[in-house]
Design a protein around this motif. Structure first.
Motif, PDB file in Angstrom:
ATOM      1  N   LEU A 133      20.165   2.519  18.045  1.00 42.15           N
ATOM      2  CA  LEU A 133      20.565   1.419  18.709  1.00 42.15           C
ATOM      3  C   LEU A 133      21.265   0.463  17.650  1.00 42.15           C
ATOM      4  O   LEU A 133      22.436  -0.199  17.605  1.00 42.15           O
ATOM      5  CB  LEU A 133      19.334   0.654  19.615  1.00 42.15           C
ATOM      6  N   LEU A 134      20.500   0.329  16.451  1.00 41.15           N
ATOM      7  CA  LEU A 134      20.828  -0.689  15.330  1.00 41.15           C
ATOM      8  C   LEU A 134      22.213   0.013  14.839  1.00 41.15           C
ATOM      9  O   LEU A 134      23.103  -0.994  14.340  1.00 41.15           O
ATOM     10  CB  LEU A 134      19.971  -0.603  14.297  1.00 41.15           C
ATOM     11  N   LEU A 135      22.284   1.231  14.819  1.00 45.34           N
ATOM     12  CA  LEU A 135      23.801   1.851  14.177  1.00 45.34           C
ATOM     13  C   LEU A 135      25.030   1.631  15.057  1.00 45.34           C
ATOM     14  O   LEU A 135      25.968   1.187  14.614  1.00 45.34           O
ATOM     15  CB  LEU A 135      23.664   3.343  14.120  1.00 45.34           C
ATOM     16  N   ALA A 136      24.814   1.461  16.415  1.00 45.52           N
ATOM     17  CA  ALA A 136      25.703   1.380  17.319  1.00 45.52           C
ATOM     18  C   ALA A 136      26.038  -0.262  17.496  1.00 45.52           C
ATOM     19  O   ALA A 136      27.192  -0.731  17.414  1.00 45.52           O
ATOM     20  CB  ALA A 136      25.387   2.055  18.490  1.00 45.52           C
ATOM     21  N   ILE A 137      25.154  -0.987  17.861  1.00 48.18           N
ATOM     22  CA  ILE A 137      25.323  -2.363  18.259  1.00 48.18           C
ATOM     23  C   ILE A 137      25.525  -3.012  16.690  1.00 48.18           C
ATOM     24  O   ILE A 137      26.506  -3.970  16.938  1.00 48.18           O
ATOM     25  CB  ILE A 137      23.914  -3.002  18.848  1.00 48.18           C
ATOM     26  N   GLY A 138      24.921  -2.738  15.950  1.00 48.92           N
ATOM     27  CA  GLY A 138      25.282  -3.640  14.514  1.00 48.92           C
ATOM     28  C   GLY A 138      26.759  -3.033  13.906  1.00 48.92           C
ATOM     29  O   GLY A 138      27.358  -4.147  13.498  1.00 48.92           O
ATOM     30  N   GLY A 139      26.852  -1.923  14.168  1.00 48.28           N
ATOM     31  CA  GLY A 139      28.363  -1.623  13.757  1.00 48.28           C
ATOM     32  C   GLY A 139      29.499  -1.952  14.354  1.00 48.28           C
ATOM     33  O   GLY A 139      30.565  -2.805  13.927  1.00 48.28           O
ATOM     34  N   MET A 140      29.145  -2.307  15.857  1.00 47.11           N
ATOM     35  CA  MET A 140      30.240  -2.976  16.505  1.00 47.11           C
ATOM     36  C   MET A 140      30.327  -4.364  16.471  1.00 47.11           C
ATOM     37  O   MET A 140      31.304  -4.887  16.365  1.00 47.11           O
ATOM     38  CB  MET A 140      29.826  -2.856  18.271  1.00 47.11           C
ATOM     39  N   HIS A 141      29.119  -5.138  16.032  1.00 50.02           N
ATOM     40  CA  HIS A 141      29.305  -6.542  15.709  1.00 50.02           C
ATOM     41  C   HIS A 141      30.011  -6.771  14.444  1.00 50.02           C
ATOM     42  O   HIS A 141      30.798  -7.615  14.239  1.00 50.02           O
ATOM     43  CB  HIS A 141      27.633  -6.879  15.459  1.00 50.02           C
ATOM     44  N   ILE A 142      29.695  -6.098  13.247  1.00 50.66           N
ATOM     45  CA  ILE A 142      30.535  -5.898  12.004  1.00 50.66           C
ATOM     46  C   ILE A 142      31.903  -5.833  12.301  1.00 50.66           C
ATOM     47  O   ILE A 142      32.837  -6.514  11.658  1.00 50.66           O
ATOM     48  CB  ILE A 142      29.710  -5.043  10.810  1.00 50.66           C
ATOM     49  N   LEU A 143      32.287  -4.618  13.069  1.00 51.46           N
ATOM     50  CA  LEU A 143      33.546  -4.455  12.991  1.00 51.46           C
ATOM     51  C   LEU A 143      34.209  -5.583  13.953  1.00 51.46           C
ATOM     52  O   LEU A 143      35.677  -5.865  13.714  1.00 51.46           O
ATOM     53  CB  LEU A 143      33.738  -3.025  13.981  1.00 51.46           C
ATOM     54  N   LYS A 144      33.738  -6.346  14.973  1.00 51.68           N
ATOM     55  CA  LYS A 144      34.172  -7.338  15.498  1.00 51.68           C
ATOM     56  C   LYS A 144      34.579  -8.612  14.578  1.00 51.68           C
ATOM     57  O   LYS A 144      35.426  -9.159  14.493  1.00 51.68           O
ATOM     58  CB  LYS A 144      33.406  -7.770  16.788  1.00 51.68           C
ATOM     59  N   LEU A 145      33.581  -8.860  13.585  1.00 53.81           N
ATOM     60  CA  LEU A 145      33.658 -10.075  12.843  1.00 53.81           C
ATOM     61  C   LEU A 145      34.846  -9.659  11.840  1.00 53.81           C
ATOM     62  O   LEU A 145      35.411 -10.525  11.313  1.00 53.81           O
ATOM     63  CB  LEU A 145      32.318  -9.991  12.069  1.00 53.81           C
TER      64      LEU A 145
END
Length: 293
Positions: A133-145
């Motif tokens: 979950l960290l890999l998916a949610i965290g990665g999407m958050h960084i990409l949006k930023l």
């Protein structure tokens, strides 16, 4: 005294004890008198065995409140979650570089903890789920930023699904690999929906999904002798892909709902036919080879 009469009297005394017609001490005295002291030992052993059974079954009297004993492994296990919860509340206060570093560090940490606790199923499953979950949610958050669009984010999620698939194979947790396959099928469905948004037709939609379903089911059947658990995962992923076109069609407004319902009926008939005709293959997977082992 006649042995038969003695047995009758002893039986009556035992009955008086069970029904509390006489106090227990009187019954013990009478039994000792008629059995010449032999019943005392039997009664003591019977009472001990009853107490042991009560303790084993949890019916013995236990205190309603007792202070818990702290263990070192409990504290060490709870420490990463405490730190992670604190960082989650203050995550947006950090710089972008610090956020990327924290997400990467904790994702790797939980993957390593899942690997080192692989002999403890509950902990290993928990750590592996958190890392995924960290890999998916965290990665999407960084990409949006960073300002990336939906296409890059979907491509990243596809990479996450591949990581889940491979980590499930390595850790022998097939349900993780199965979730990775379902995620890839979901991304494929999103792609087909974008492709069919301008020009929709049923034959095009089925052409996108039926080959995928046939390939997954075929590989699942062919792989059975080599690796039963992997073949089960591929087979059931293929059964899910069989309904992929109908799931995509549900999300499109231009689809005729009556035609969609007829296609669903046909697919259910095909799925039941496959499951019943191939029951000798998949039943052993479900009953003896669970996906999570």
């Amino acid at each position: 005294m006649n042995e038969q009469k003695k047995k009758i009297i002893i039986g009556e005394i035992e009955y008086w004890r069970r029904t509390h017609l006489l106090p227990g001490k009187y019954c013990d005295f009478l039994l000792n008198l008629y059995t010449e002291g032999e019943s005392a030992g039997r009664h003591t052993e019977s009472k001990k065995s009853q107490e042991q059974v009560a303790v084993a079954s949890g019916t013995s009297s236990l205190p309603a409140f007792s202070l818990p004993t702290l263990r070192v492994n409990w504290v060490l296990s709870a420490l990463p979650f405490i730190v992670l919860l604190y960082l989650a509340f203050h995550f947006t206060d950090f710089t972008l570089t610090m956020q990327m570093t924290l997400i990467g560090f904790f994702t790797l940490l939980f993957y390593l903890m899942a690997f080192f606790t692989r002999r403890q199923p509950l902990s290993s499953h928990l750590f592996l789920g958190i890392a995924s979950l960290l890999l998916a949610i965290g990665g999407m958050h960084i990409l949006k930023l960073l300002g990336y669009g939906p296409a890059i984010i979907v491509l990243f999620l596809g990479g996450c699904c591949l990581v889940w698939f491979m980590s499930g194979i390595v850790s022998k947790k097939r349900y993780v690999s199965f979730c990775g396959l379902l995620g890839l099928l979901g991304i494929y469905g999103w792609t087909t929906q974008m492709e069919l948004a301008t020009w929709f037709s049923w034959w095009r939609l089925e052409a996108f999904w039926l080959p995928i379903a046939i390939v997954l089911i075929a590989f699942g059947l062919l792989w059975k002798r080599r690796q039963e658990q992997t073949s089960a995962m591929l087979f059931f992923a293929g059964m899910a892909a069989l309904f992929g076109s109908e799931i995509v069609a549900m999300l499109m407004d231009s689809v005729d709902k009556n035609a969609l319902l007829y296609f669903i009926y046909i697919k259910i008939f095909i799925a039941l036919f496959l499951l019943l005709s191939l029951k000798n293959f998949w039943w052993s997977w479900v009953s003896k080879q669970p996906l999570s082992s």
